[in-house]
Design a protein around this motif. Structure first.
Motif, short mmCIF file in Angstrom:
data_model
loop_
_atom_site.label_atom_id
_atom_site.label_comp_id
_atom_site.label_asym_id
_atom_site.label_seq_id
_atom_site.Cartn_x
_atom_site.Cartn_y
_atom_site.Cartn_z
N ALA A 1 2.30 -1.16 5.46
CA ALA A 1 0.90 -1.63 5.30
C ALA A 1 0.76 -2.31 3.95
O ALA A 1 1.36 -1.89 2.94
CB ALA A 1 -0.07 -0.46 5.41
N TRP A 2 -0.02 -3.38 3.93
CA TRP A 2 -0.21 -4.17 2.72
C TRP A 2 -1.69 -4.49 2.52
O TRP A 2 -2.45 -4.59 3.49
CB TRP A 2 0.56 -5.50 2.83
CG TRP A 2 2.04 -5.35 2.87
CD1 TRP A 2 2.91 -5.49 1.84
CD2 TRP A 2 2.85 -5.02 4.02
NE1 TRP A 2 4.21 -5.26 2.27
CE2 TRP A 2 4.20 -4.97 3.61
CE3 TRP A 2 2.55 -4.75 5.36
CZ2 TRP A 2 5.25 -4.68 4.47
CZ3 TRP A 2 3.59 -4.44 6.22
CH2 TRP A 2 4.92 -4.41 5.78
N LYS A 3 -2.09 -4.66 1.27
CA LYS A 3 -3.46 -5.03 0.95
C LYS A 3 -3.54 -6.54 0.77
O LYS A 3 -2.72 -7.14 0.06
CB LYS A 3 -3.88 -4.32 -0.35
CG LYS A 3 -5.28 -4.64 -0.83
CD LYS A 3 -6.34 -3.92 -0.04
CE LYS A 3 -7.73 -4.11 -0.64
NZ LYS A 3 -8.78 -3.53 0.17
N LEU B 1 0.83 -1.21 0.00
CA LEU B 1 0.00 0.00 0.00
C LEU B 1 0.87 1.26 0.00
O LEU B 1 0.35 2.37 0.12
CB LEU B 1 -0.94 0.01 1.21
CG LEU B 1 -2.14 -0.95 1.12
CD1 LEU B 1 -2.94 -0.93 2.41
CD2 LEU B 1 -3.03 -0.61 -0.06
N GLU B 2 2.19 1.06 -0.10
CA GLU B 2 3.16 2.15 -0.23
C GLU B 2 3.01 3.19 0.90
O GLU B 2 3.02 4.38 0.67
CB GLU B 2 3.04 2.81 -1.60
CG GLU B 2 3.38 1.83 -2.72
CD GLU B 2 3.28 2.44 -4.11
OE1 GLU B 2 2.97 3.64 -4.19
OE2 GLU B 2 3.50 1.71 -5.08
N LYS B 3 2.83 2.66 2.11
CA LYS B 3 2.76 3.52 3.29
C LYS B 3 4.15 3.59 3.90
O LYS B 3 4.52 2.79 4.77
CB LYS B 3 1.74 2.95 4.29
CG LYS B 3 1.54 3.81 5.52
CD LYS B 3 0.60 3.13 6.51
CE LYS B 3 0.49 3.92 7.80
NZ LYS B 3 -0.35 3.22 8.81
N LYS B 4 4.94 4.55 3.44
CA LYS B 4 6.32 4.65 3.89
C LYS B 4 6.40 5.33 5.25
O LYS B 4 5.52 6.09 5.62
CB LYS B 4 7.15 5.42 2.85
CG LYS B 4 7.22 4.69 1.52
CD LYS B 4 8.06 5.42 0.51
CE LYS B 4 8.09 4.65 -0.80
NZ LYS B 4 8.83 5.34 -1.86
N GLY B 5 7.48 5.02 5.98
CA GLY B 5 7.63 5.61 7.31
C GLY B 5 8.97 5.25 7.89
O GLY B 5 9.79 4.57 7.25
#
Length: 773
Positions: A450-452, A431-435
Motif C-alpha cells: 500500500a502506498w500514499k 505506507l509500510e504495509k508488509k505482507g
C-alpha cells in the motif's frame, strides 16, 4: 501496437510483457522485469458507469469483486469465488436478484476498470477541503522578477474557485506569515530564517491560544483537536473573503529589504519557510489534501535546507561534486527535506515547486519532498517566461485542459500467489504495509502493498515492478488448466468534487513456461512500455547505486535481449534479425543512452532532477517522446509527414517540428529562413508560403496546450545558434569526420558520437557471438 493501446484505453495500463514468463528463471532471462505502467486517474471510456455504492470485498484477501470472479448463481445463497485466493464469499441480501442475465456492472466483462463513489448519500461531501492553497513566495529576487511573479499570482487568484481556502507566506532572510483575516491593517508573524522552527513555536508565536486555553493532552490538529475555526480563519480564508486583502498585499509586496554585499548571495531561508508552511497546514487542516505552492527565485543559503554558501566565491554544486562527494551542503539538505516529506505525507499535504532562476535553486535536494507527496514541478529561467506563466495558469484552469487535481490517495495492489511486488518507481510514498506479497528484492518504494498518494492528477503514472516466485515449470496439463496471473490495483482518493472514490482495475495475463515459450513471449511484447520501464529503472539506479555505469548496464541488457529473442543462422553474421515486435527497441535504447536522463554533461543537478521527476510521473506515450523525440517535416512538395530523427532530414526548403517533450522546436531550413526574412509571407501572392509557416506553429500550439508542465517553444533557423536544440537530438549519420558528404542544403554534426547504424552493427556482432556460444 494497436492492441496495447486498446488495453490502455480500457484499463490505463501498459505492460512490457503481456504474455508473462511462468517461472523465476524464465523471467530472469527476459531481462526487462515483469512490470506495468499504470495511470490511476486516466479518463475512463464514456460508457463506464460511476457506481454509487461501496464495492464487495473478499473476506480473506480484501480484493474487490471483478469480472474474473467465478459466480455460482445456482446456490440458494449466491456466492462468488475470489480469483486471487479462491475464497468463497456470499453476496449480501441486496444482490440476491442477480443472475447470468441480470449482472451488476462490476461483473460485466468489459468493466475490468470501474469506479465507486464511496461517500454515503447522507454524508456531505467535503467540498473545498481538497482545495486549500498556501502560497510561499520568495522575495529575494530582483525588482523585475518580483513584478513578473506578482503579475502571474494576481492573474491566477482571479481563477481560484470562491470556496477554496488561501494562505500566504513570504520569505527572504526572515519568514512572514500573513494574517489575511485581519483586514484593517497588514499584520504578519515573523520567524527567523536561520533557525529551525518547531510546531510548538508556530502555535505559540502565532497566537492560536490567545483566546482559549491550550489542551494539556493530545495532538493539536485542526478544529476537531483543540483549535477554534476563528483562529484558523486568520491565516486560511475562502478566496471570496480575502481577495481584496490578498491583492493589496501582493501589489505592495517589496523585495527583501536586507542588503546583499556584492560578493555574496542573498540570505534566502527556503527550508525554514517550507517547514513553517508544513507546520501551519498540519496545525490547521491535517488530512485535507492542501497544497503548498512554493515560488523560488534562487538557491537557499540560510538555515536548514541550505544548498549553497553565501559567498559567491564558492560555486554551486555540480554533478562532478556530487560524484566525488565534495558538495558540503548536499547530504544535510537532502536529509532535511526527507524529514519534511515524511511530515507532509503524514499530514496528507502536497508540495508544488515553481523554480524560476538562471541559477540553481535546489530542486535536486527538494526532489524527495515533491516526489513523495505527488507534487508538481515547473523549472523555468524567469518568472516572466511563458513556461512558468502558462504552467501556473494550468494548475487553476478548468474545462478541456483541467489537470484533474485530486488528493488523499491510497494505492493498493493484490496479485496471484506466484507473483510478488518489488516496488513502485513514481510519485508516491510507502505506507509500510508488509505482507506475503512483498518481494525480498526491493526497487523504488518497496516492502509494502500500500502506498500514499497525497496528490495525483489525470496523468500521474506509476511504474509497478513484480517478481515471479514460481521456481519449477509445471506440467503441460496444469499449465493449460490454470494459465492466468491476476493483478488488481485499487486507488482510493478524494475527487475534486469532495467525494471519496475507489477505482478498481483488475487484469488477467496469460503465463507460459518451458520450451516453445519464446514465440508467445514475443507476441505479447510492448516495446514502447519496455523503453519507458528501462528509462525509469536506469534513472533510479543512477541516483541510488554508487559506481553505477548506466551505458554499460543498458548495453548489456540490450545485448541479452537481442541474443534471447533474435533469429540467427550459424556462420552468417548478416542473417541476424529481430521480430517486428522488437525491431524499434534497439532504437529506443540508442536514444535513451544519449538522453538527458543518462547523459548529465551540460545539465545541472537541478535540471537532471527535473527531467527524471517528470519521467517518473508520465505515461508511456509521453515517456517515449522524452526518450526518442518525434519529428514532423513540412514542405511545398508534400503535406506534414513524419521525418527520421536524423541529420539527413534537414533540408534548405523544409521546416521541421521537433517535439522532445520539454522543448518544442520549429526549425526553418536556410532557404525558408531567407524567404521569411525577406517578408514573402506578408505578400498576398505568397499565401502558400504563409500557410507553410503557420502549419508547424499551429501544431506546436496544440502540443503546448495539452502538456504540463508547458514545454519551451524554440523557433530557430538553420545555422543559427538555437539550432542546437534540434541538432543535439538527431542521429549523427553525417559528421565532420565521416565519409558520407552532406546532402546539398543539408547539414553535418560536429560530434564524435557514433551513429545508430554503427551502434546497430556492433549490437549485431555481439549478439551473434553470444548466440554462437
Amino acid at each position: 501496437m494497436t492492441e496495447f493501446l486498446d488495453l490502455e484505453f480500457q484499463d490505463s495500463v501498459r505492460m512490457p510483457w503481456n504474455v508473462l514468463p511462468g517461472t523465476k528463471s524464465d523471467a530472469a532471462n527476459c531481462v526487462i522485469p515483469i512490470s506495468a505502467i499504470y495511470t490511476p486517474l486516466k479518463s475512463l471510456p464514456s460508457t463506464t458507469p460511476l457506481l454509487p455504492y461501496s464495492p464487495l470485498r473478499c473476506r480473506n484477501c480484501r480484493s474487490v469483486i471483478n469480472p474474473f470472479a467465478i459466480v455460482d448463481f445456482s446456490s440458494v445463497n449466491k456466492i462468488w469465488i475470489c480469483s486471487f485466493c479462491l475464497q468463497r464469499n456470499f453476496f449480501p441480501p441486496h444482490y440476491q436478484s442477480i443472475s447470468d442475465q441480470n449482472l451488476p456492472a462490476e461483473l460485466f466483462p468489459q468493466y475490468t476498470t470501474i469506479e465507486y463513489e464511496t461517500t454515503a448519500t447522507n454524508e456531505k461531501a467535503q467540498v473545498g477541503s481538497s482545495n486549500i492553497f498556501l502560497f510561499v513566495v520568495d522575495t529575494c529576487v530582483i525588482e523585475e522578477e518580483l513584478g513578473f511573479m506578482k503579475s502571474a499570482l494576481l492573474q491566477v487568484l482571479g481563477m481560484v474557485p470562491e470556496n477554496c481556502l488561501i494562505g500566504l507566506i513570504t520569505f527572504g532572510t526572515y519568514i512572514q506569515v500573513h494574517e489575511l483575516g485581519f483586514a484593517q491593517i497588514p499584520k504578519v508573524h515573523v520567524f527567523k530564517g536561520s533557525k529551525e522552527v518547531t510546531k510548538d513555536q508556530v502555535l505559540e508565536q502565532m497566537g492560536f491560544f490567545a483566546k482559549r486555553p491550550r489542551p494539556t493532552t493530545g495532538v493539536i490538529a485542526g478544529v476537531r483537536d483543540g483549535l477554534s475555526q476563528e483562529s484558523i480563519a486568520r491565516f486560511l480564508l475562502p478566496a471570496s473573503d480575502c481577495e481584496f486583502v490578498l491583492n493589496s498585499i501582493l501589489e505592495e509586496l517589496q523585495k527583501d529589504p536586507w542588503p546583499v554585499p556584492s560578493d555574496q548571495r542573498a540570505a534566502r531561508c527556503t527550508g525554514t519557510a517550507l517547514s513553517v508552511a508544513a507546520h501551519l497546514l498540519g496545525v490547521c487542516v491535517p488530512g485535507s489534501g492542501a497544497r503548498i505552492l512554493a515560488f523560488l527565485g534562487g538557491p537557499s543559503t540560510e538555515g536548514p535546507g541550505a544548498i549553497a554558501s553565501k559567498n559567491l566565491s564558492e560555486p554551486m554544486r555540480s554533478h562532478k561534486d556530487l560524484d566525488k562527494d565534495s558538495a558540503p551542503h548536499y547530504h544535510k539538505a537532502v536529509k532535511f527535506y526527507e524529514e519534511l516529506s515524511k511530515q507532509l505525507v503524514h499530514q496528507g499535504h502536497v508540495l508544488d515547486v515553481f523554480a524560476c532562476a538562471l541559477d540553481q535553486v535546489g530542486v535536486a535536494e527538494l526532489k524527495v519532498a515533491v516526489e513523495k507527496t505527488g507534487g508538481l514541478l515547473v523549472l523555468a529561467e524567469s518568472f516572466g517566461h511563458s513556461v512558468f506563466k502558462e504552467s501556473l495558469r494550468r494548475v487553476f484552469q478548468s474545462g478541456d485542459h483541467d489537470l484533474g487535481l485530486s488528493s488523499n490517495g491510497i494505492f493498493e495492489i493484490s496479485c496471484s500467489k506466484d507473483i510478488k511486488i518489488q516496488g513502485i518507481i513514481g510519485p508516491c510514498a510507502s505506507l509500510e504495509k508488509k505482507g506475503p506479497l512483498c518481494s525480498e528484492t526491493v526497487i523504488g518504494q518497496g516492502n509494502t502493498t500500500a502506498w500514499k498518494l497525497c496528490g495525483l492528477d489525470q496523468t500521474t503514472s506509476l511504474c509497478l515492478i513484480f517478481d515471479i516466485v514460481k521456481k519449477e515449470s509445471s506440467d503441460a496439463i496444469a499449465q493449460s488448466a490454470n494459465n492466468q496471473f491476476y493483478f488488481q490495483f485499487l486507488t482510493y482518493y478524494q475527487h475534486g468534487s469532495g467525494h471519496m472514490r475507489l477505482r478498481a482495475t483488475t487484469l488477467s495475463r496469460r503465463w507460459i513456461a518451458g520450451p516453445g515459450s519464446k514465440e508467445d513471449l514475443i507476441s505479447g511484447f510492448d516495446q514502447e512500455a519496455a523503453a519507458a520501464v528501462m528509462a525509469r529503472q536506469v534513472s533510479f539506479k543512477m541516483e541510488n547505486e554508487a559506481e553505477f555505469d548506466p551505458i554499460r548496464w543498458l548495453d548489456k541488457s540490450l545485448i541479452h535481449i537481442c541474443s534471447r529473442f533474435g533469429e540467427y543462422q550459424k556462420d552468417t553474421p548478416s542473417s541476424f534479425t529481430l521480430s517486428p515486435r522488437f525491431s524499434i527497441f534497439p532504437q529506443f535504447m540508442f536514444n535513451l543512452r544519449r538522453s538527458q536522463f543518462v547523459q548529465v554533461f551540460n545539465n545541472s543537478p537541478d535540471e537532471t532532477a527535473h527531467f527524471r521527476m517528470i519521467l517518473n510521473r508520465e505515461n508511456v506515450a509521453n515517456s517515449v517522446v522524452m526518450i526518442q523525440p518525434s519529428m514532423i517535416s513540412y514542405s511545398f512538395h508534400s503535406g506534414p509527414e513524419p521525418a527520421l530523427l536524423d541529420v539527413s532530414s534537414i533540408a534548405a526548403d523544409r521546416i521541421l517540428l521537433l517535439d522532445s517533450y520539454f522543448t518544442v522546436v520549429i526549425f526553418h531550413g536556410s532557404t525558408i529562413a531567407q524567404w521569411r526574412k525577406a517578408g514573402y509571407h506578408e505578400q498576398p501572392e505568397h499565401q502558400a508560403f504563409t500557410q507553410l509557416l503557420q502549419a508547424p506553429r499551429d501544431d506546436a500550439d496544440a502540443i503546448i496546450r495539452e502538456r504540463f508542465p508547458v514545454p519551451r517553444l524554440v523557433i530557430c533557423d538553420q545555422h543559427g545558434s538555437q539550432a542546437r536544440f534540434l541538432l543535439a537530438k538527431l542521429n549523427p549519420s553525417a559528421t565532420y569526420n565521416s565519409d558520407i558528404p552532406a546532402v546539398p542544403g543539408g547539414d553535418i554534426l560536429f560530434t564524435d558520437d557514433v551513429s545508430f547504424e554503427v551502434f546497430l552493427d556492433h549490437l549485431q556482432r555481439l549478439a551473434d557471438v553470444i548466440l554462437e556460444k
